[in-house]
Design a protein around this motif. Structure first.
Motif: not given
Length: 361
Positions: A162-178
């Protein structure tokens, strides 16, 4: 507090050769990794796992160094180490806890960073992607054969997944949004720049009035509105400063330019709410009256003519007064807009032939 943090993260890079968006992506991604390592360190302390605590501590230290380097013209180096750090993280985590904790999701972050941070050619990105996939497959099979450093139960396995999925999603969100934000900003800048270019292309640089091309476009717009019934009447007038060449020859072109600028300001004020004025060429000006018939436009031009008569232009000890001649034509549906302009031009020359300083309609 959040405002200060946002301003700090979005701070521009000092090096003109570096791109702000890349630094912002790295900073936001590293903040997410601070959160990840903080959670990992907490879990390691609670479970008394010294190796995990040391690994997480190294991760925090490395993230801090990379974060700081983005403010000191080291964005590219920080990006390289940040991407490689995920391979180390995946390697350590898989060797410690096995293949099923979800840490392999970080490989998607690595690939996203490779393509978002445009530091290498496409061929290099493709090769790097293949190497990452090969690394993931090889590590998976190695651990399946050799085993792991720690044996964890299903509850901890689920927490780590669960932690790795959440952190991965956050990182991808950061990359895409920026990345998309930067793309939007670039689009807005491009639109703004195009508007400026369009405005520059439509303005006469000397007088600040619309130029001939822009005047023609406005006439065609008004003619279309007349045809559609949106405009009740449309009248075109061409005005010419009488004996302007004599002014240039006597007092010089700088004085002539001053006369043109002064008259242009007067024309601009006069045509407010009446239509538009453009510089037709040289000392000729185009007046477009919307919702105004030829008789009404002629009366208005008579007022403008009186205003011009009252103007005084001083040059040394001389006082110069001006007159203008106008040709007026009203547009109708039986002909093109260019025909109306030609009629106004012909009437202007009729006025010149009749002695100047008059309005011919």
């Amino acid at each position: 507090m959040w405002g200060r943090l946002k301003d700090f993260v979005l701070q521009d890079v000092k090096n003109e050769n570096e791109i702000k968006m890349y630094a912002v992506i790295l900073r936001m991604g590293l903040l997410v990794m601070f959160l990840y390592y903080g959670i990992t360190m907490t879990g390691a302390v609670m479970m008394n796992r010294s190796a995990s605590l040391i690994a997480a501590g190294v991760g925090v230290l490395l993230s801090a160094v990379l974060f700081g380097s983005t403010y000191h013209n080291r964005t590219k180096a920080a990006a390289v180490f940040f991407i490689l750090s995920f391979s180390v993280l995946i390697l350590v985590s898989v060797l410690m806890y096995g293949n099923y904790t979800g840490v392999f999701h970080f490989m998607y972050v690595q690939i996203a960073l490779l393509y978002a941070l445009d530091y290498m050619p496409f061929a290099g990105k493709a090769v790097s992607t293949v190497l990452l996939v090969a690394f993931r497959i090889g590590l998976f099979h190695y651990v399946e054969r050799v085993g792991t450093f720690y044996i964890i139960d299903n509850d901890e396995l689920s927490l780590r997944q669960g932690l790795h999925i959440v952190i991965t999603c956050l990182l991808l969100l950061v990359i895409v949004s920026a990345s998309t934000q930067d793309f939007r900003e670039m689009q807005e800048k491009l639109v703004s720049y195009n508007r400026k270019l369009q405005n520059i292309a439509s303005i006469d640089p000397l007088t600040g009035l619309r130029n001939r091309r822009s005047g023609m476009e406005y006439i065609r717009e008004q003619a279309e509105g007349y045809c559609n019934g949106e405009t009740k009447a449309l009248t075109i007038a061409i005005g010419d400063i009488d004996f302007f060449k004599k002014i240039n020859d006597t007092y010089g072109h700088n004085y002539g330019d001053l006369v043109l600028k002064t008259l242009a300001d007067a024309f601009k004020n006069f045509m407010k709410s009446r239509g538009r004025v453009a510089r037709w060429g040289g000392e000729e000006f185009l007046f477009i009256f919307h919702n105004t018939n030829g008789d009404e436009a002629s009366y208005m031009l008579a007022d403008l003519q009186n205003e011009i008569h009252q103007m005084e232009f001083r040059m040394g000890g001389d006082t110069v007064r001006l007159t203008m001649t106008f040709g007026v034509a009203e547009y109708d549906l039986r002909r093109e807009a260019d025909d109306t302009i030609n009629e106004a031009d012909q009437k202007l020359y009729m006025g010149k032939a009749q002695g100047r300083d008059r309005i011919v309609y």
